[in-house]
Each structure stands twice: as structure tokens, then as C-alpha cells.
Design an enzyme around this catalytic site. Structure first.
Site, mmCIF file in Angstrom:
data_model
loop_
_atom_site.group_PDB
_atom_site.id
_atom_site.type_symbol
_atom_site.label_atom_id
_atom_site.label_comp_id
_atom_site.label_asym_id
_atom_site.label_seq_id
_atom_site.Cartn_x
_atom_site.Cartn_y
_atom_site.Cartn_z
ATOM 1 N N LYS A 93 -30.050 -9.587 -1.221
ATOM 2 C CA LYS A 93 -30.878 -8.943 -2.247
ATOM 3 C C LYS A 93 -31.160 -7.480 -1.905
ATOM 4 C CE LYS A 93 -34.087 -12.003 -1.535
ATOM 5 N NZ LYS A 93 -33.339 -12.860 -0.580
ATOM 6 N N ASP A 110 -31.665 -14.646 2.442
ATOM 7 C CA ASP A 110 -30.572 -13.960 3.159
ATOM 8 C C ASP A 110 -29.326 -13.803 2.289
ATOM 9 O OD1 ASP A 110 -32.177 -14.126 5.601
ATOM 10 O OD2 ASP A 110 -31.545 -16.216 5.702
ATOM 11 N N GLN A 136 -36.889 -13.976 -0.003
ATOM 12 C CA GLN A 136 -36.320 -15.288 0.324
ATOM 13 C C GLN A 136 -35.490 -15.841 -0.837
ATOM 14 O OE1 GLN A 136 -40.347 -16.318 1.499
ATOM 15 N NE2 GLN A 136 -39.552 -16.938 3.490
ATOM 16 N N GLY A 157 -36.774 -10.374 5.564
ATOM 17 C CA GLY A 157 -36.238 -9.077 5.958
ATOM 18 C C GLY A 157 -35.022 -8.713 5.130
ATOM 19 N N HIS A 158 -34.850 -7.418 4.878
ATOM 20 C CA HIS A 158 -33.683 -6.949 4.133
ATOM 21 C C HIS A 158 -32.890 -5.982 4.991
ATOM 22 C CE1 HIS A 158 -35.081 -8.970 0.645
ATOM 23 N NE2 HIS A 158 -36.087 -8.163 0.406
#
Length: 420
Positions: A21, A18, A221, A45-46
């Protein structure tokens, strides 16, 4: 920062995930010809903000928003076909082009089945009975990697043909648990829908590099959750550190010319496990609210804390960082004093801890030593960094011996300053 032709740039997280990235990859992807995810699954998730619109990806790399580049999902990733199908549909509905010419899913990526998700939840329930709950997302990631290690779980190559997949299930009947009747039919239909995207991505990537393309590798991650070098056993199920990322795509390690480590100006963690930096009380609640610190995939509130320079220095060496990207300093704007963890003391001896923690017991006995620095009202005016924030950045650089390359000044892709 200019990406090099015929070389790869790796973007990875150096905290607990988180870190931001997705935004950095999206910014760099404007220059790239190929952007690839190399490990993890839809437990990562992004979030990217473009002109006020929130775009969330789980399996698709952040490069999907840049139509100039191809995107890939590498052999090191585990793929839930239903999630990938739905994500392609969702991103298309938001106006972004996804065709078999752009998206390549490596034949060797392992497939998440209902069995794996059921096993994930069952094992977490068992752990919760004896207080060793990991905090898994329940997406089946760990059991799928375990199936790969046992050489029993199917890969994308095995589901490319309905006949091959049915034969695979006959040879490994336990994998068919929860995949019967209409769900099996839907699974086979989904596999057929995804079949045009199934490729030998490793060879595509190597060919593109040979042709002089600029390639981006997108880590999932963060290194503190690496299965080997993280806070074991409270980690994810794959290797996230730089040395493993080339293998997750299938390119030589020497093709990676730059390794950008992404951090927040503070820290967050989702799930259980050691977290010496953690803050609590009203200030933590305020910081969480300021930073919108809730899981992209799960919605779970993240634990929040100060930036841990001790762990960052250790992981900077493990990963061989060539540059640092510092995100979300704007979240701390207006706070009078900002904390940095600069040492670990041992609660058992009341002395400085000898070496980096290697066991769960050692992590449980970390007493963080916190140094406070003057805060800032804004990160920058134009391209000029705030004096106090500049001192904060310099402290980080000197402590971990890595130069800063990028400073994020807000959530939007346009809000950032390149320093190198």
C-alpha cells in the site's frame, strides 16, 4: 488513474497486510493535496523505494515523500508520541520537509502510554500459556483501543496541555504505570514538541474537499486482519474495511469516490492464526527470500503462500472495491507454475465448504483447492504485460469481479503500469 477533485480515494489492503500500500499511496500522492492515515498505529509499517533509497514510515502516511501535499493522522489512529517524534526526526534527516503547515495530527487520536505496551506484552504472555497466542507486535495498540472503548485513555487533546494530562492521570492513576520521573518529563517534552502539529484534522479534511482538493486515505494492515471481518480472534484491534475508513478521518462516506484494493500476486502473513494458503519447505524459504518477506517493523519472517481468491472475492464485496492493484508479481518471475486458491473444501466432510468460514474451528478445517497457471519470465516489456501474466490477472478479475487498475513491475515508485 486520475484522482477526482473534491473527492477522496481510499487505498486499503485486502490480504493480511504488507501488500504494498505504501508504494501505491506514494505514487498517487503526486496528484493529491492531502494524504491521511485513518486507523491502526505503529504496528503497521510502509516501505517505499525512491532512487535506490529505502524509506520506512510507521505513523506518517506515505504522502510525506511528496512535498506538494499535506499529510494527516486521523482520529481513528492510535499514536505513540515517542515513535511519532522519532519518525519525524528520521524522515527530516532523509531530506523531507515536515512542518506544522504540512502535518496535522487529529486531537481525537488516542495516545499509547507505557501502560498500554506493558499490558499488551502481559496479555500475550498469558495467552502463550494456553496456546492462544495472537502474535501481537507488543506496541500497545489493542490495550489503547480498549482504553478508548472504556473512555479512560487520553487522546492527543488531553496531552496538549501538561496540566490537563497530569489531571487525567490523577483521574485514571493506573495509566501512570511506567510513566514516572524522567520518563514523564520526556513524555511532556515530547508532547510540547508535537503540539504545533495537533489540529482538528476532520475539519481540515472536510474544508479541503469543499475547496476541490484531491484527498487520499491510506489504510493500514489488511482486511483479513479486520477486528470484525478478519480471522478473529487472530486479528488486529481496529476496523480496516472500507466502511470504517471515512470515520477514521471524519469525512462523509459518500465523499470516497474510489476504493483501490491492494494485493500481492501471492500472499503473506505475520503472526498466528488461520492461513489456508501457507506454503512450507525449501520453496517457501526461496519465495520469502525473493520477496524480502520480513516484517517492516518487527523483522519477523512472514509466512508465505499462494493467492487466496476465495477470501479475496469475499472481501472485495465487503469493501466495495472499484479497482485492484496487484503488487510484487516480479517476485514470482521464473517460477514454472503459479498457484491460486479457487475453493475451500471442508476437512470434516471432504466436501465443498458451505459458506465463508465464520469461526476459528471452521478456518482450522479449510482444505484449499489450488489451481495452477503457467508462470512468467517477466511481468511486462514496457507497457505490454507478459501473455501468461495477463492470463493470471484476467483470472483474478473474473473470479472477484473487480477490474485491475495498477500493476507493479518492481519495488521502485517508477516501476508500475496503470491500466485504468
Amino acid at each position: 488513474m486520475k484522482l477526482k477533485h473534491g473527492a477522496a480515494t481510499l487505498v486499503l489492503g485486502v490480504q493480511y497486510g504488507d501488500e504494498g500500500k505504501g508504494k501505491l499511496v506514494d505514487v498517487l500522492a503526486e496528484q493529491a493535496e492531502l494524504v491521511c492515515r485513518v486507523q491502526g498505529g505503529n504496528n503497521a509499517g510502509h516501505t517505499i523505494w525512491v532512487n535506490g533509497e529505502k524509506i520506512v514510515t510507521q505513523l506518517l502516511p506515505s504522502g510525506i515523500l511528496r512535498e506538494n501535499c499535506e499529510i494527516g493522522i486521523g482520529a481513528g489512529v492510535v499514536v505513540d508520541p515517542f515513535v511519532l517524534r522519532d519518525e519525524i526526526k528520521k524522515i527530516k534527516s532523509q531530506g523531507y520537509d515536515i512542518t506544522p503547515e504540512r502535518l496535522h495530527v487529529d486531537y481525537r487520536a488516542s495516545v499509547i502510554l507505557p501502560y498500554h505496551k506493558n499490558m499488551d506484552l502481559k496479555r500475550e504472555l498469558e495467552r502463550s500459556k494456553n496456546t492462544t497466542k495472537i502474535g501481537t507486535t507488543g506496541r500497545g495498540i489493542g490495550p489503547t483501543y480498549a482504553s478508548r472503548a472504556y473512555r479512560e485513555g487520553p487522546r492527543i487533546a488531553e496531552i496538549a496541555s501538561p496540566e490537563n494530562f497530569k489531571n487525567w492521570l490523577k483521574a485514571n492513576p493506573y495509566l501512570a504505570e511506567g510513566l514516572e520521573g524522567k520518563l514523564l518529563d520526556e513524555f511532556l517534552e515530547t508532547a510540547e514538541l508535537l503540539r504545533p502539529y495537533m489540529k482538528d484534522l476532520a475539519m481540515i479534511a472536510n474544508n479541503r474537499l469543499s475547496q476541490g482538493a484531491r484527498v487520499l486515505l491510506e489504510g493500514a494492515q489488511g482486511a483479513m486482519l479486520d477486528v470484525s471481518f478478519g480471522t478473529y480472534p487472530y486479528v488486529t484491534s481496529s476496523n480496516l474495511v472500507a466502511g470504517s475508513c471515512a470515520g477514521g478521518l471524519g469525512i462523509p462516506p459518500w465523499k470516497i469516490s474510489s476504493i483501490l484494493g491492494v494485493i500481492k500476486a501471492y500472499s503473506t502473513r505475520v503472526g498466528n492464526g488461520p492461513y489456508p494458503a501457507e506454503l512450507s519447505g525449501p520453496f517457501a524459504d526461496e519465495l520469502r527470500k525473493r520477496g524480502h518477506e520480513f516484517g517492516t517493523n518487527t523483522g519477523r519472517p512472514r509466512s508465505v503462500g499462494w493467492l487466496d481468491l476465495v477470501a479475496l472475492r469475499y472481501l472485495a464485496k465487503i469493501n466495495g472495491l472499484t479497482g485492484l492493484a496487484i503488487m510484487k508479481a516480479d517476485v514470482l518471475a521464473g517460477i514454472e507454475h503459479i498457484g491460486l486458491i479457487t475453493n475451500y473444501n471442508d476437512k470434516r466432510t471432504n466436501k465443498e465448504m458451505n459458506g465463508y468460514p465464520m469461526t476459528q474451528n471452521a478456518w482450522d478445517n479449510v482444505e484449499p483447492v489450488i489451481e495452477f497457471m503457467d508462470g512468467w519470465e517477466n511481468v511486462a516489456v514496457g507497457s505490454n504485460l507478459n501473455k501468461n501474466y495477463k492470463a493470471f490477472v484476467k483470472k483474478i478479475e473474473e473470479f472477484i469481479d473487480v477490474p485491475s487498475a495498477y500493476i507493479s513491475t518492481g519495488a521502485e515508485r517508477s516501476e508500475g503500469i496503470w491500466l485504468a
